[in-house]
Design a protein around this motif. Structure first.
Motif, PDB file in Angstrom:
ATOM      1  N   MET A  41       0.857  -1.175   0.000  1.00  0.00           N
ATOM      2  CA  MET A  41       0.000   0.000   0.000  1.00  0.00           C
ATOM      3  C   MET A  41       0.901   1.235   0.000  1.00  0.00           C
ATOM      4  SD  MET A  41      -2.848   1.181   2.831  1.00  0.00           S
ATOM      5  CE  MET A  41      -3.702  -0.367   2.761  1.00  0.00           C
ATOM      6  N   SER A  42       0.556   2.182  -0.848  1.00  0.00           N
ATOM      7  CA  SER A  42       1.358   3.393  -0.966  1.00  0.00           C
ATOM      8  C   SER A  42       1.248   4.266   0.277  1.00  0.00           C
ATOM      9  CB  SER A  42       0.922   4.193  -2.193  1.00  0.00           C
ATOM     10  OG  SER A  42      -0.350   4.788  -1.964  1.00  0.00           O
ATOM     11  N   GLY A  43       2.240   5.115   0.446  1.00  0.00           N
ATOM     12  CA  GLY A  43       2.216   6.057   1.555  1.00  0.00           C
ATOM     13  C   GLY A  43       1.032   7.000   1.468  1.00  0.00           C
ATOM     14  N   GLU A  44       0.694   7.388   0.251  1.00  0.00           N
ATOM     15  CA  GLU A  44      -0.461   8.268   0.048  1.00  0.00           C
ATOM     16  C   GLU A  44      -1.745   7.596   0.519  1.00  0.00           C
ATOM     17  OE1 GLU A  44       2.569   9.407  -3.111  1.00  0.00           O
ATOM     18  OE2 GLU A  44       1.772   7.542  -2.312  1.00  0.00           O
ATOM     19  N   GLN A  45      -1.906   6.318   0.163  1.00  0.00           N
ATOM     20  CA  GLN A  45      -3.106   5.579   0.565  1.00  0.00           C
ATOM     21  C   GLN A  45      -3.167   5.432   2.077  1.00  0.00           C
ATOM     22  OE1 GLN A  45      -5.670   4.375  -1.560  1.00  0.00           O
ATOM     23  NE2 GLN A  45      -6.665   4.259   0.413  1.00  0.00           N
ATOM     24  N   GLN A  46      -2.021   5.205   2.695  1.00  0.00           N
ATOM     25  CA  GLN A  46      -1.984   5.084   4.156  1.00  0.00           C
ATOM     26  C   GLN A  46      -2.408   6.385   4.828  1.00  0.00           C
ATOM     27  OE1 GLN A  46       2.027   3.718   4.863  1.00  0.00           O
ATOM     28  NE2 GLN A  46       1.469   1.585   4.534  1.00  0.00           N
ATOM     29  N   ILE A  47      -1.970   7.504   4.281  1.00  0.00           N
ATOM     30  CA  ILE A  47      -2.366   8.806   4.837  1.00  0.00           C
ATOM     31  C   ILE A  47      -3.869   8.996   4.714  1.00  0.00           C
ATOM     32  CG2 ILE A  47      -2.227  11.313   4.481  1.00  0.00           C
ATOM     33  CD1 ILE A  47       0.755  10.851   3.727  1.00  0.00           C
ATOM     34  N   ILE A  48      -4.421   8.703   3.539  1.00  0.00           N
ATOM     35  CA  ILE A  48      -5.860   8.864   3.328  1.00  0.00           C
ATOM     36  C   ILE A  48      -6.651   7.944   4.240  1.00  0.00           C
ATOM     37  CG2 ILE A  48      -7.743   8.579   1.655  1.00  0.00           C
ATOM     38  CD1 ILE A  48      -5.978  11.134   1.324  1.00  0.00           C
ATOM     39  N   ASP A  49      -6.220   6.692   4.360  1.00  0.00           N
ATOM     40  CA  ASP A  49      -6.905   5.750   5.254  1.00  0.00           C
ATOM     41  C   ASP A  49      -6.899   6.262   6.692  1.00  0.00           C
ATOM     42  OD1 ASP A  49      -7.403   4.096   3.103  1.00  0.00           O
ATOM     43  OD2 ASP A  49      -5.813   2.660   3.603  1.00  0.00           O
ATOM     44  N   PHE A  50      -5.752   6.796   7.123  1.00  0.00           N
ATOM     45  CA  PHE A  50      -5.630   7.349   8.475  1.00  0.00           C
ATOM     46  C   PHE A  50      -6.575   8.532   8.673  1.00  0.00           C
ATOM     47  CE2 PHE A  50      -3.574  10.524  11.251  1.00  0.00           C
ATOM     48  CZ  PHE A  50      -3.577   9.819  12.441  1.00  0.00           C
ATOM     49  N   LEU A  51      -6.611   9.438   7.692  1.00  0.00           N
ATOM     50  CA  LEU A  51      -7.472  10.614   7.808  1.00  0.00           C
ATOM     51  C   LEU A  51      -8.951  10.236   7.803  1.00  0.00           C
ATOM     52  CD1 LEU A  51      -5.529  13.083   5.495  1.00  0.00           C
ATOM     53  CD2 LEU A  51      -5.671  13.130   8.002  1.00  0.00           C
ATOM     54  N   LEU A  52      -9.322   9.278   6.969  1.00  0.00           N
ATOM     55  CA  LEU A  52     -10.719   8.835   6.946  1.00  0.00           C
ATOM     56  C   LEU A  52     -11.108   8.156   8.255  1.00  0.00           C
ATOM     57  CD1 LEU A  52     -11.082   7.590   3.265  1.00  0.00           C
ATOM     58  CD2 LEU A  52     -12.045   9.665   4.288  1.00  0.00           C
ATOM     59  N   GLN A  53     -10.172   7.429   8.845  1.00  0.00           N
ATOM     60  CA  GLN A  53     -10.453   6.814  10.146  1.00  0.00           C
ATOM     61  C   GLN A  53     -10.636   7.890  11.211  1.00  0.00           C
ATOM     62  OE1 GLN A  53     -10.947   3.401  10.773  1.00  0.00           O
ATOM     63  NE2 GLN A  53     -11.827   4.400  12.561  1.00  0.00           N
ATOM     64  N   GLN A  54      -9.819   8.936  11.155  1.00  0.00           N
ATOM     65  CA  GLN A  54      -9.995  10.055  12.087  1.00  0.00           C
ATOM     66  C   GLN A  54     -11.367  10.705  11.894  1.00  0.00           C
ATOM     67  OE1 GLN A  54      -6.450  12.528  11.353  1.00  0.00           O
ATOM     68  NE2 GLN A  54      -5.972  12.189  13.518  1.00  0.00           N
ATOM     69  N   LEU A  55     -11.777  10.871  10.664  1.00  0.00           N
ATOM     70  CA  LEU A  55     -13.089  11.448  10.371  1.00  0.00           C
ATOM     71  C   LEU A  55     -14.196  10.574  10.959  1.00  0.00           C
ATOM     72  CD1 LEU A  55     -14.593  13.703   8.712  1.00  0.00           C
ATOM     73  CD2 LEU A  55     -14.704  11.998   6.883  1.00  0.00           C
ATOM     74  N   ASP A  56     -14.106   9.260  10.742  1.00  0.00           N
ATOM     75  CA  ASP A  56     -15.106   8.340  11.287  1.00  0.00           C
ATOM     76  C   ASP A  56     -15.117   8.374  12.816  1.00  0.00           C
ATOM     77  OD1 ASP A  56     -15.972   7.523   8.800  1.00  0.00           O
ATOM     78  OD2 ASP A  56     -14.676   5.745   8.756  1.00  0.00           O
ATOM     79  N   ASP A  57     -13.929   8.413  13.413  1.00  0.00           N
ATOM     80  CA  ASP A  57     -13.833   8.453  14.876  1.00  0.00           C
ATOM     81  C   ASP A  57     -14.446   9.737  15.436  1.00  0.00           C
ATOM     82  OD1 ASP A  57     -12.514   6.020  14.706  1.00  0.00           O
ATOM     83  OD2 ASP A  57     -10.526   6.863  15.087  1.00  0.00           O
ATOM     84  N   ALA A  58     -14.149  10.861  14.801  1.00  0.00           N
ATOM     85  CA  ALA A  58     -14.699  12.147  15.245  1.00  0.00           C
ATOM     86  C   ALA A  58     -16.212  12.161  15.095  1.00  0.00           C
ATOM     87  CB  ALA A  58     -14.066  13.288  14.452  1.00  0.00           C
ATOM     88  N   ALA A  59     -16.711  11.612  13.992  1.00  0.00           N
ATOM     89  CA  ALA A  59     -18.155  11.567  13.772  1.00  0.00           C
ATOM     90  C   ALA A  59     -18.834  10.670  14.801  1.00  0.00           C
ATOM     91  CB  ALA A  59     -18.458  11.077  12.354  1.00  0.00           C
ATOM     92  N   ALA A  60     -18.190   9.592  15.190  1.00  0.00           N
ATOM     93  CA  ALA A  60     -18.763   8.677  16.184  1.00  0.00           C
ATOM     94  C   ALA A  60     -18.843   9.342  17.560  1.00  0.00           C
ATOM     95  CB  ALA A  60     -17.935   7.396  16.259  1.00  0.00           C
ATOM     96  N   GLN A  61     -17.901  10.224  17.851  1.00  0.00           N
ATOM     97  CA  GLN A  61     -17.899  10.905  19.153  1.00  0.00           C
ATOM     98  C   GLN A  61     -18.955  11.999  19.227  1.00  0.00           C
ATOM     99  OE1 GLN A  61     -13.929  12.267  19.972  1.00  0.00           O
ATOM    100  NE2 GLN A  61     -13.100  10.192  20.056  1.00  0.00           N
ATOM    101  N   GLU A  62     -19.271  12.587  18.096  1.00  0.00           N
ATOM    102  CA  GLU A  62     -20.257  13.665  18.041  1.00  0.00           C
ATOM    103  C   GLU A  62     -21.579  13.100  17.534  1.00  0.00           C
ATOM    104  OE1 GLU A  62     -20.493  16.896  18.828  1.00  0.00           O
ATOM    105  OE2 GLU A  62     -18.513  16.872  19.746  1.00  0.00           O
TER     106      GLU A  62
END
Length: 77
Positions: A1-22
């Motif tokens: 998996m490319s570094g770019e894909q890893q960054i996007i996956d990480f950011l999307l997980q942060q988005l999902d986590d933030a949405a779950a908290q709110e």
């Protein structure tokens, strides 16, 4: 998996986590805003025709993807 894909996956997980908290957040609306922001960023470097082609290609791939293979975006190297 490319570094770019890893960054996007990480950011999307942060988005999902933030949405779950709110609990008051509308996840569908959050995704709409994200999509709009991404289109704006793409428009800074690409033509409308290029963006439309990319969106149509991705939608077509998803519709025809019976085996559920993962779409791979290459850097054009």
């Amino acid at each position: 998996m490319s570094g770019e894909q890893q960054i996007i996956d990480f950011l999307l997980q942060q988005l999902d986590d933030a949405a779950a908290q709110e609990k008051k957040l509308n996840k569908a609306y959050l995704e709409d805003i994200l999509f709009t922001q991404l289109l704006g960023r793409l428009a800074e470097r690409r033509t409308e025709k290029d963006i439309l082609h990319q969106v149509q290609y991705n939608l077509t791939f998803e519709q025809r993807n019976i085996s559920k293979d993962e779409l791979v975006v290459t850097r054009g190297c």
